[in-house]
Enzyme design. Structure first.
Site: not given
Ligand code: ASP
Length: 334
Positions: A201, A231-232, A252, A255
């Site tokens: 990421t 994801g986050d 990163t 997530g």
């Protein structure tokens, strides 16, 4: 005699002049970037691979520095930096993103402006070359914060962003990881213990000469993720956050944990309400709270005074930073 309304205008103008002068006099900027965190062994990366990663991180930093040193905005810098990393197959964002359970690339990204607290995010993209630019047009050209799937793609297209065939994102190394994941099928419930299956990421946080902070994050998510999983990274407050009142953060890691813990906002809130330093806030969130939950990952961040933090609870985080004072670094391991 000056009328009250004119006097008000005059003093506002003077304040503006003074703050521009102070900013220019300050001339201070800072930039920090990441390309993912994971528990990877040093031996698993060859010298040549290490060099490729470090060169790409250095190239991205240089692009960002050109913008910031020329008086450009932190928003322009973080978008440009993330685009360089999205275009590189080395990282799990844009080209070279990981594959979901159906063998497809679904891309997420977000961006936030610390001055206005405006934000833009996209999820589930399959045809927009640079998801981070899609997040930026959502922020600047729509009344919304978060667009998903087809709607996000149509909006990006209408705003002139480059559209590619889904095959553009393909990378053989990622495909092999996906095939391996399907064969092993080991990650059914809590899963994703193989760090290399999601590593890469990307993110950037910058402070510009006017004292404005911006943060950007972009990812393909996690190998073998369910279709539609978010994801986050595109969730404001979880994987990305920026406020001139405290700091900018790009995250990163796994997530689901970063969402449950609202990692990026938690760090900013600890500073804003609790008076913690950026370093203390980041250490507590990443190396105490997340570690207690057995959750891997890290963050990069810059506070309003230009302090840079790169905190992670894994053996490695691809990362780099620079400041107007001439400090420079690019690193992978501790
Ligand atoms: N945070 C990303 C996600 O969960 C993955 C990563 O950063 O490694 O989608």
């Amino acid at each position: 005699m000056i009328q009250p309304i004119k006097r008000g205008f005059l003093s506002a103008f003077l304040i503006l002049l003074i703050s521009v002068a102070v900013a220019q006099e300050n001339g201070k900027y800072a930039l920090v970037i990441h390309g993912g965190a994971g528990n990877i062994a040093r031996e698993s990366i060859s010298e040549q691979q290490e060099e490729e990663y470090l060169n790409k991180l250095a190239e991205a930093l240089k692009i960002g520095e050109e913008i910031l040193s020329g008086g450009g905005s932190s928003l322009d810098a973080v978008e440009a930096v993330v685009k360089v990393l999205e275009d590189s197959p080395l990282f799990n964002a844009g080209k070279g993103a990981v594959f979901n359970i159906e063998g497809k690339n679904e891309l997420d990204a977000s961006i936030m402006c610390g001055r206005t607290h405006n934000a833009g995010a996209v999820t589930g993209l399959t045809t927009i070359k640079n998801p981070i630019s899609a997040a930026r047009v959502v922020m600047e050209n729509s009344p919304h914060v978060f667009l998903s799937g087809k709607g996000a793609e149509t909006f990006a297209y209408e705003n002139g962003l480059e559209v590619v065939d889904p095959g553009y994102f393909f990378d053989q190394r990622r495909w092999d990881q996906y095939r391996q994941h399907i064969r092993d099928n080991v990650n059914r419930r809590r899963g994703y213990r193989d760090e290399n299956l999601k590593l890469g990421t990307v993110g950037a946080v910058a402070l510009d000469m006017e004292g404005n902070i911006a943060a950007a994050t972009s990812t393909g998510g996690m190998t073998g993720k369910r279709y539609g999983r978010i994801g986050d990274s595109p969730i404001i407050g979880a994987g990305n956050y920026a406020s001139n009142l405290s700091c900018g953060v790009s995250a990163t890691g796994h997530g689901e944990f970063f969402i449950r813990n609202m990692v990026a906002y938690d760090i900013a809130a600890r500073m804003h309400y609790g008076g913690q330093s950026l370093q203390d806030a980041a250490r507590e969130v990443i190396n105490v709270n997340l570690v207690e939950q057995d959750a891997n990952g890290g963050i990069i961040a810059i506070d309003k005074d230009g302090n840079i933090v790169m905190e992670f609870n894994t053996t490695a985080m691809f990362r780099g930073s620079l400041t107007s004072e001439g400090e420079r670094e690019v690193r992978i391991f501790e």
